[in-house]
Enzyme design. Structure first.
Site, short mmCIF file in Angstrom:
data_model
loop_
_atom_site.label_atom_id
_atom_site.label_comp_id
_atom_site.label_asym_id
_atom_site.label_seq_id
_atom_site.Cartn_x
_atom_site.Cartn_y
_atom_site.Cartn_z
N ARG A 188 26.89 -9.69 8.49
CA ARG A 188 27.60 -8.95 9.28
C ARG A 188 27.40 -9.52 10.81
O ARG A 188 25.87 -9.87 11.06
CB ARG A 188 26.98 -7.58 9.51
CG ARG A 188 27.56 -6.56 10.43
CD ARG A 188 27.59 -5.00 10.28
NE ARG A 188 26.18 -4.79 9.90
CZ ARG A 188 26.13 -3.45 9.24
NH1 ARG A 188 26.96 -2.55 9.19
NH2 ARG A 188 24.62 -3.18 9.05
N ARG A 246 15.45 0.00 3.95
CA ARG A 246 16.89 0.89 3.97
C ARG A 246 17.27 1.32 2.61
O ARG A 246 17.73 2.40 2.54
CB ARG A 246 17.77 0.03 4.78
CG ARG A 246 17.55 -0.21 6.31
CD ARG A 246 18.31 -1.08 6.71
NE ARG A 246 19.64 -0.70 7.17
CZ ARG A 246 20.61 -1.49 7.90
NH1 ARG A 246 20.27 -2.71 8.00
NH2 ARG A 246 21.77 -1.10 8.07
#
Ligand code: AP5
Length: 241
Positions: A130, A174
């Protein structure tokens, strides 16, 4: 569509929540409330919330409930945000209960929870590839959604950056946090608002996913307008649309 939208988009890190949120807000004319974006802005502006959030975010940990709940409820109180899509919130049971309590007290229940299902082995490639245009938040992927010129934003030509938490290392934290703290949120809504859940296969081409979401949300709105109002017997803090 005249009815107010009160949606949540739910899914693991890099599931495509931000990507699909853009389509939803454009089509359903609602406001995109991304807690990740709100927090990153607070960090950049060095506000009190930003100072409290920064270390948690960089490590991939959740920002404490007492910091984030106030930020979201304040945003929801603004009249211009009455039709909203929440992206990245709620992420803990405490947040889910606070949101339900607030919406219940206002008589404005959620009308859809879009759950993006993506296998964990797909997420690392999405997250590490990303790239972001920081001023606008525009998001790219080096392989799946590349900019016209490598490393540059399509509209401004400015440099793209990688988020500090977009590393394979931070992804582990995460994901662990998602599984431990955020998955129970889905169970919460499945218990109190089973008809609001829209299950979506998020391991497809972006356009196909959007078609599935759009069809599912349109259908939910039709079902809702054809059915009598439901009552909630499960929990006094929870709402059923
Ligand atoms: P946040 O910004 O919300 O991060 P996240 O949930 O981990 O989600 P991401 O933004 O990483 O991913 P996304 O699902 O939006 O995926 P995207 O569409 O970009 O939160 C960041 C941090 O803030 C948290 O870790 C926490 O510290 C804190 N925080 C935020 N909210 C909080 C809360 N409520 N409580 C406590 N702390 C909070 O897609 C990813 C990439 O994949 C992109 O490059 C995209 O182009 C690509 N892609 C998307 N869809 C596809 C597809 N179908 N095929 C191939 N590639 C795709």
């Amino acid at each position: 569509m005249s009815e107010e939208c009160r949606f949540i988009i739910f899914g693991p890190p890099a599931a495509g929540k931000g990507t699909q949120s853009k389509n939803i807000v454009e089509n359903f004319k609602c406001v995109h409330l991304s807690t990740g974006d709100l927090l990153r802005q607070a960090v950049q502006e060095e506000t009190e919330v930003g100072k409290q959030a920064k270390e948690f975010m960089n490590k991939g940990d959740l920002v404490p409930d007492e910091v984030i709940i106030g930020v979201v409820i304040d945003a929801l109180k603004k009249p211009q945000n009455s039709s909203f899509l929440l992206d990245g919130f709620p992420r803990s049971l405490g947040q889910a209960e606070a949101l339900s309590k607030y919406l219940n007290e206002n008589g404005t229940p959620l009308n859809a929870v879009v759950n993006l299902n993506v296998p964990e082995d797909v997420l690392e490639e999405r997250i590490c590839g990303r790239r972001i245009h920081k001023p606008s938040g525009r998001s790219y992927h080096v392989k799946f959604n590349p900019p016209k010129v490598e490393g540059k934003d399509d509209k401004t030509g400015e440099d793209l950056i990688q988020r500090a938490d977009d590393t394979a290392e931070a992804l582990k934290t995460r994901l662990a946090n998602f599984n431990a703290q955020t998955m129970p949120v889905l169970e919460f809504f499945k218990n109190v608002q089973p008809n609001s859940i829209l299950e979506i296969d998020g391991n497809k081409e972006m356009d196909q996913i959007w078609n599935d979401i759009n069809d599912g949300l349109e259908t939910k709105f039709k079902e809702k307008s054809n059915s009598a109002p439901a009552t909630n017997v499960a929990c006094e803090n929870c709402v059923i649309s």
